[in-house]
Scaffold this active site. Structure first.
Site: not given
Length: 302
Positions: A169, A202
């Site tokens: 992220y 992810k």
């Protein structure tokens, strides 16, 4: 094992048979088992946002057993959570769904963009997990420490036969708020996770924004006009599709938007969704209905 899953595992060269077996546990489990697509339930939001912000809208979700049960009843691929959440249902639900121990976490009060290690490979083995999960924040002043930490943890997990999932992220440093979701930044984040040895990556769904000044020329001829095409570029950045890439569901949104995201992930060649708040913040029946429809989308039935 299906030919699709065997083809995915064949791309993980240099990976031990034990790790491949745990990847197969996830890829072969649930209603999407054998398709190469995944829907994973992550419940680490209590750490990240606090219990009331995460669960008050659906009080049943304060109970860790609720999340295990909904993941099992929905036929999901895996359930990911921090140490305490997994321990709270480990005996009751042992062997019923592959689990991923999220081994680092943050909270909404922290002033630095960082996470603390809150679980270990030993914990993951004790709880019968298939994988560990770890968040990195490319752009943060702490990113190099995080990279060194996951390098060591991944090595330990590999030796123990566990797969590694990296949440990548981007935030902090010179990255703007819009830049956190920019296409070039998201692709870079996915590539970093692949380079760090992630077996499953992810990332967030990317916007069409290009953040890095030095990257603009490289993106001039790339068609990023649709979300599916942007997903395809992130998959391309993940070793040309040689790594499993799943996309987060993000903040709570309307059901139609959730379904469209899944169609775009599917059409762009992504491997699926890792979706938390958009399911467990809904009433159980509604959440199961949504998860059933997501599975149907990934099966090309919707």
């Amino acid at each position: 094992m299906t030919p699709i899953v065997k083809n995915i595992l064949d791309k993980y060269e240099g990976t031990s048979p034990a790790v491949k077996a745990n990847l197969a546990r996830i890829l072969m489990h649930g209603k999407l088992g054998g398709t190469g697509k995944l829907v994973i339930l992550p419940v680490d939001q209590g750490f990240e946002h606090g219990p009331a912000r995460s669960f008050a809208v659906n009080p049943a979700a304060y109970d860790p057993h609720y999340h295990y049960q909904i993941a099992i009843d929905a036929g999901l691929s895996a359930y990911a959570a921090p140490l305490g959440m997994l321990e709270a249902g480990a005996d009751t639900f042992a062997g019923q769904i592959p689990t991923i121990l999220k081994v680092n976490s943050s909270n909404s009060w922290a002033t630095s963009i960082n996470q603390a290690q809150t679980g270990s490979v030993e914990d993951a083995l004790r709880l019968g997990c298939a994988a560990i999960g770890f968040t990195i924040y490319p752009g943060s002043d702490h990113i190099f420490e995080m990279m060194e930490q996951i390098r060591a943890l991944r090595e330990e997990a590999e030796a123990a036969g566990l797969a590694t999932v990296i949440w990548s992220y981007p935030r902090g440093g010179d990255i703007s708020k819009d830049g956190e979701l920019a296409l070039d930044v998201g692709a870079y984040a996915a590539h970093m996770a692949a380079l760090l040895g992630a077996h499953i990556i992810k990332v967030k769904l990317p916007s069409a924004h290009i953040e890095q000044k030095d990257a603009k020329k490289a993106y001039e001829k790339l068609d990023a006009s649709t979300q599916a095409k942007r997903v395809a570029h992130v998959v391309q950045a993940s070793f040309a599709g040689r790594r499993v890439v799943v996309f987060s569901g993000g903040a709570s949104k309307g059901a139609d938007a959730v379904y469209q995201d899944a169609r775009d992930i599917r059409d762009g060649g992504g491997n699926g969704s890792i979706i938390g708040r958009n399911t467990f913040q809904r009433e159980r029946g509604e959440a199961l209905e949504m998860l059933a429809k997501l599975i149907a989308i990934y099966k090309n039935e919707e």
